[in-house]
Design a protein around this motif. Structure first.
Motif, PDB file in Angstrom:
ATOM      1  N   GLY A   3       4.310   8.369  -1.818  1.00 38.11           N
ATOM      2  CA  GLY A   3       3.372   7.879  -0.631  1.00 38.11           C
ATOM      3  C   GLY A   3       3.924   6.378  -0.252  1.00 38.11           C
ATOM      4  O   GLY A   3       4.998   5.942  -0.574  1.00 38.11           O
ATOM      5  N   GLN A   4       2.909   5.779   0.403  1.00 38.33           N
ATOM      6  CA  GLN A   4       3.339   4.326   1.061  1.00 38.33           C
ATOM      7  C   GLN A   4       3.410   3.236  -0.111  1.00 38.33           C
ATOM      8  O   GLN A   4       2.812   3.593  -1.351  1.00 38.33           O
ATOM      9  N   GLN A   5       4.293   2.325  -0.080  1.00 39.48           N
ATOM     10  CA  GLN A   5       4.060   1.112  -1.010  1.00 39.48           C
ATOM     11  C   GLN A   5       3.136   0.160  -0.565  1.00 39.48           C
ATOM     12  O   GLN A   5       3.051  -0.208   0.504  1.00 39.48           O
ATOM     13  N   ALA A  29      -0.159  -2.523   3.127  1.00 37.79           N
ATOM     14  CA  ALA A  29       1.014  -1.402   3.140  1.00 37.79           C
ATOM     15  C   ALA A  29       2.232  -2.305   3.425  1.00 37.79           C
ATOM     16  O   ALA A  29       2.218  -3.077   4.320  1.00 37.79           O
ATOM     17  N   ASN A  73      -8.366   4.497  -3.505  1.00 40.78           N
ATOM     18  CA  ASN A  73      -7.202   5.262  -3.179  1.00 40.78           C
ATOM     19  C   ASN A  73      -5.975   4.629  -2.827  1.00 40.78           C
ATOM     20  O   ASN A  73      -6.000   3.941  -1.580  1.00 40.78           O
ATOM     21  N   SER A  75      -3.212   5.446  -1.628  1.00 40.33           N
ATOM     22  CA  SER A  75      -2.604   6.148  -0.424  1.00 40.33           C
ATOM     23  C   SER A  75      -3.159   5.621   0.912  1.00 40.33           C
ATOM     24  O   SER A  75      -2.707   5.311   1.862  1.00 40.33           O
ATOM     25  N   THR A  76      -4.621   5.527   0.940  1.00 47.72           N
ATOM     26  CA  THR A  76      -5.344   5.428   1.869  1.00 47.72           C
ATOM     27  C   THR A  76      -5.930   4.114   1.829  1.00 47.72           C
ATOM     28  O   THR A  76      -6.483   3.704   2.917  1.00 47.72           O
TER      29      THR A  76
END
Length: 99
Positions: A3-5, A29, A73, A75-76
């Motif tokens: 996923g995103q950093q 992000a 979370n 990721s979000t």
């Protein structure tokens, strides 16, 4: 971790005398521009890529008291309140130091 950093920042500001502390933080992000810090919040690691957030800090003695404790979370960047076994939202106790 896929996923995103994301980079988490915590700003702790001290002013006084008497010394009083405030917190602000961001979760950004790496592909985005950092937003203005959110006051009265701080992020902390849960290890293994997990993060929790203190949200609504009212303690001015250097702790995170008065805040709700949220799981984030990564990721979000959505947060959800941790709850007690009875279903109530967990609040971090405020501890007043006496000198």
């Amino acid at each position: 971790m896929g996923g995103q950093q994301v980079i988490f920042t915590i700003l702790q500001f001290a002013a006084g005398p008497p010394v009083k502390y405030t917190y602000s933080s961001t979760a950004t992000a790496l592909s985005k521009t950092a937003p203005a810090p959110t006051t009265s919040t701080a992020y902390e690691s849960l290890g293994a890529g997990g993060v929790w957030q203190a949200k609504g800090i009212t303690d001015t003695d250097g702790g995170m008291g008065g805040a709700t404790m949220n799981v984030v979370n990564v990721s979000t960047l959505a947060d959800s309140a941790l709850t007690t076994t009875g279903g109530g939202v967990y609040h971090i106790p405020r501890i007043t130091r006496r000198f």
